[in-house]
Design a protein around this motif. Structure first.
Motif, mmCIF file in Angstrom:
data_model
loop_
_atom_site.group_PDB
_atom_site.id
_atom_site.type_symbol
_atom_site.label_atom_id
_atom_site.label_comp_id
_atom_site.label_asym_id
_atom_site.label_seq_id
_atom_site.Cartn_x
_atom_site.Cartn_y
_atom_site.Cartn_z
ATOM 1 N N THR A 59 -8.502 -43.229 4.157
ATOM 2 C CA THR A 59 -9.066 -41.910 4.380
ATOM 3 C C THR A 59 -8.094 -40.931 3.670
ATOM 4 O OG1 THR A 59 -7.579 -41.482 6.387
ATOM 5 C CG2 THR A 59 -9.965 -42.201 6.763
ATOM 6 N N TYR A 60 -8.546 -39.693 3.201
ATOM 7 C CA TYR A 60 -7.352 -38.480 3.034
ATOM 8 C C TYR A 60 -6.500 -38.390 4.335
ATOM 9 C CZ TYR A 60 -9.816 -37.182 -1.310
ATOM 10 O OH TYR A 60 -10.422 -37.138 -2.737
ATOM 11 N N MET A 95 -0.056 -30.995 2.458
ATOM 12 C CA MET A 95 0.000 -32.367 1.884
ATOM 13 C C MET A 95 -1.295 -33.088 1.765
ATOM 14 S SD MET A 95 2.846 -33.967 4.523
ATOM 15 C CE MET A 95 2.253 -33.165 6.064
ATOM 16 N N VAL A 96 -1.579 -33.683 0.721
ATOM 17 C CA VAL A 96 -2.839 -34.270 0.340
ATOM 18 C C VAL A 96 -2.627 -35.464 -0.299
ATOM 19 C CG1 VAL A 96 -5.236 -34.069 -0.808
ATOM 20 C CG2 VAL A 96 -3.872 -31.967 -0.310
ATOM 21 N N LEU A 97 -2.854 -36.496 0.728
ATOM 22 C CA LEU A 97 -2.668 -38.125 0.246
ATOM 23 C C LEU A 97 -3.800 -38.619 0.067
ATOM 24 C CD1 LEU A 97 0.294 -38.971 2.878
ATOM 25 C CD2 LEU A 97 0.440 -37.735 0.741
ATOM 26 N N HIS A 98 -3.940 -39.277 -1.009
ATOM 27 C CA HIS A 98 -5.165 -39.696 -1.593
ATOM 28 C C HIS A 98 -5.651 -40.823 -1.073
ATOM 29 C CE1 HIS A 98 -8.490 -41.201 -4.456
ATOM 30 N NE2 HIS A 98 -8.513 -39.958 -4.856
ATOM 31 N N PRO A 99 -6.817 -41.385 -0.784
ATOM 32 C CA PRO A 99 -7.203 -42.635 0.056
ATOM 33 C C PRO A 99 -6.676 -43.853 -0.736
ATOM 34 C CG PRO A 99 -9.170 -41.077 -0.180
ATOM 35 C CD PRO A 99 -7.965 -40.381 -0.968
ATOM 36 N N ASP A 100 -6.310 -44.832 0.040
ATOM 37 C CA ASP A 100 -5.700 -45.942 -0.463
ATOM 38 C C ASP A 100 -4.540 -45.965 -1.219
ATOM 39 O OD1 ASP A 100 -7.053 -48.281 0.445
ATOM 40 O OD2 ASP A 100 -7.907 -48.721 -1.212
ATOM 41 N N TYR A 119 -7.390 -36.573 9.224
ATOM 42 C CA TYR A 119 -7.557 -37.606 8.225
ATOM 43 C C TYR A 119 -9.333 -37.685 8.216
ATOM 44 C CZ TYR A 119 -3.011 -39.424 9.651
ATOM 45 O OH TYR A 119 -1.821 -39.090 9.901
ATOM 46 N N VAL A 120 -9.549 -37.604 6.830
ATOM 47 C CA VAL A 120 -11.013 -37.286 6.549
ATOM 48 C C VAL A 120 -11.488 -38.352 5.733
ATOM 49 C CG1 VAL A 120 -12.599 -35.683 5.641
ATOM 50 C CG2 VAL A 120 -10.630 -34.848 6.578
ATOM 51 N N GLU A 121 -12.613 -39.050 6.395
ATOM 52 C CA GLU A 121 -13.247 -40.060 5.308
ATOM 53 C C GLU A 121 -13.964 -39.490 3.957
ATOM 54 O OE1 GLU A 121 -16.338 -41.945 7.748
ATOM 55 O OE2 GLU A 121 -15.009 -42.441 9.071
ATOM 56 N N PRO A 122 -13.516 -40.022 2.865
ATOM 57 C CA PRO A 122 -14.104 -39.685 1.687
ATOM 58 C C PRO A 122 -15.608 -39.408 1.730
ATOM 59 C CG PRO A 122 -12.669 -41.493 1.573
ATOM 60 C CD PRO A 122 -12.797 -41.536 2.937
ATOM 61 N N PHE A 149 -16.006 -43.885 -3.109
ATOM 62 C CA PHE A 149 -15.534 -43.860 -1.894
ATOM 63 C C PHE A 149 -13.854 -44.095 -1.869
ATOM 64 C CE2 PHE A 149 -19.952 -44.723 -1.000
ATOM 65 C CZ PHE A 149 -20.238 -43.580 -0.415
ATOM 66 N N GLY A 150 -13.384 -44.082 -2.660
ATOM 67 C CA GLY A 150 -11.827 -44.223 -2.682
ATOM 68 C C GLY A 150 -11.280 -45.557 -2.483
#
Length: 290
Positions: free
Chosen positions: A54-55, A82-87, A106-109, A225-226
């Protein structure tokens, strides 16, 4: 969408009324429609190095929040986003002796893809931004957990955040979809994974379900989907296991019900995804603040 039911967690805070002084704590709103919200305080170390699909988007409210991210140490201060990219692997610890307090969503791509219509996933270089567009777009989602978000309010806020991220994003070459990239096929594969949480899945099965060849589908899935199909399936199984654990189901039974080979198998993936073991996570969420 979000409910008023939040969980206070003791495991060290000095600045928030109603919570035990000198204790780490987390308050968590139940996940709803691909979004989870938390507020937390940590005096020293919060989480070991981990990565999720997730983000992670948030704001430091007090102190200095330090974390390793993309081969560097970042320091988040109040006022930024803060913006942390999925994975992307990251951890979390206090940058000063006073500790740090923060809120995070926490947001699903797939939630952002629904708003962006198959565009490349937004990426914020370095994981930190002072852009006022992001600060404004996160305001509604990062409000206190004591107030539930109205369904339409949350959907509007997610739409605004998706487009703010897209506007601020620094494009990475690996993010640019090939002309042949197939968003619909990636969606079909994702739907198949959601229907197969309790059973093994092969890439051939996903290819057949999506009408796409194996390796093109694998590349497309990562683009939109990251993360990889396998890791996406593992994370959804961890979501199911967490819900079972919160209902009081034993760890070994929660692991089996979610499709893991055994409890050890689940624990290894849990630590890699959340930076803590399932038993520690449960103790934090159910700690008695006396």
């Amino acid at each position: 969408m979000q409910t008023d039911d939040t969980t206070a967690v003791s495991t060290t805070n000095t600045a928030t009324p109603g919570l035990h002084p000198n204790r780490d704590w987390i308050r968590r709103a139940p996940a709803q429609d691909g979004v989870e919200r938390i507020e937390a305080f940590f005096q020293r170390n919060g989480y070991a190095l981990h990565r999720h699909d997730t983000y992670a988007i948030g704001r430091t409210l007090a102190g200095v929040q330090s974390f390793h991210y993309r081969h560097s140490v970042r320091n988040s201060l109040p006022g930024g986003t803060m913006v942390l990219h999925p994975d992307e692997a990251h951890d979390g610890q206090a940058g000063t002796d006073e500790g740090f307090r923060y809120r995070m969503i926490y947001v699903e791509p797939a939630v952002f893809q629904a708003a962006l219509g198959g565009k490349p996933l937004p990426f914020i270089e370095g994981g930190l931004s002072d852009d006022p567009r992001l600060a404004h777009a996160t305001q509604a989602l990062l409000q206190g957990l004591d107030r539930a978000l109205d369904p339409l309010e949350q959907d509007d806020a997610l739409f605004d955040l998706a487009h703010a991220l897209d506007a601020v994003s620094s494009a990475r070459p690996v993010q640019r979809p090939r002309p042949s990239a197939d968003f619909r096929a990636a969606q079909l594969a994702r739907d198949y994974l959601h229907a197969s949480l309790e059973q093994p899945v092969t890439l051939d099965e996903l290819a057949a379900a999506s009408g796409r060849d194996r390796w093109s589908l694998s590349r497309d899935f990562r683009t939109f989907f990251g993360t990889s199909p396998h890791r996406y399936l593992t994370m959804r199984r961890l979501d199911a296991a967490r819900q079972s654990i919160l209902r009081g189901i034993a760890l070994v039974d929660a692991a089996a019900a979610a499709g893991f080979a055994d409890q050890s198998h689940m624990t290894r993936h849990f630590v890699a995804a959340y930076g803590v073991t399932p038993s520690r996570w449960l103790r934090m969420l159910t700690a008695d603040l006396r």
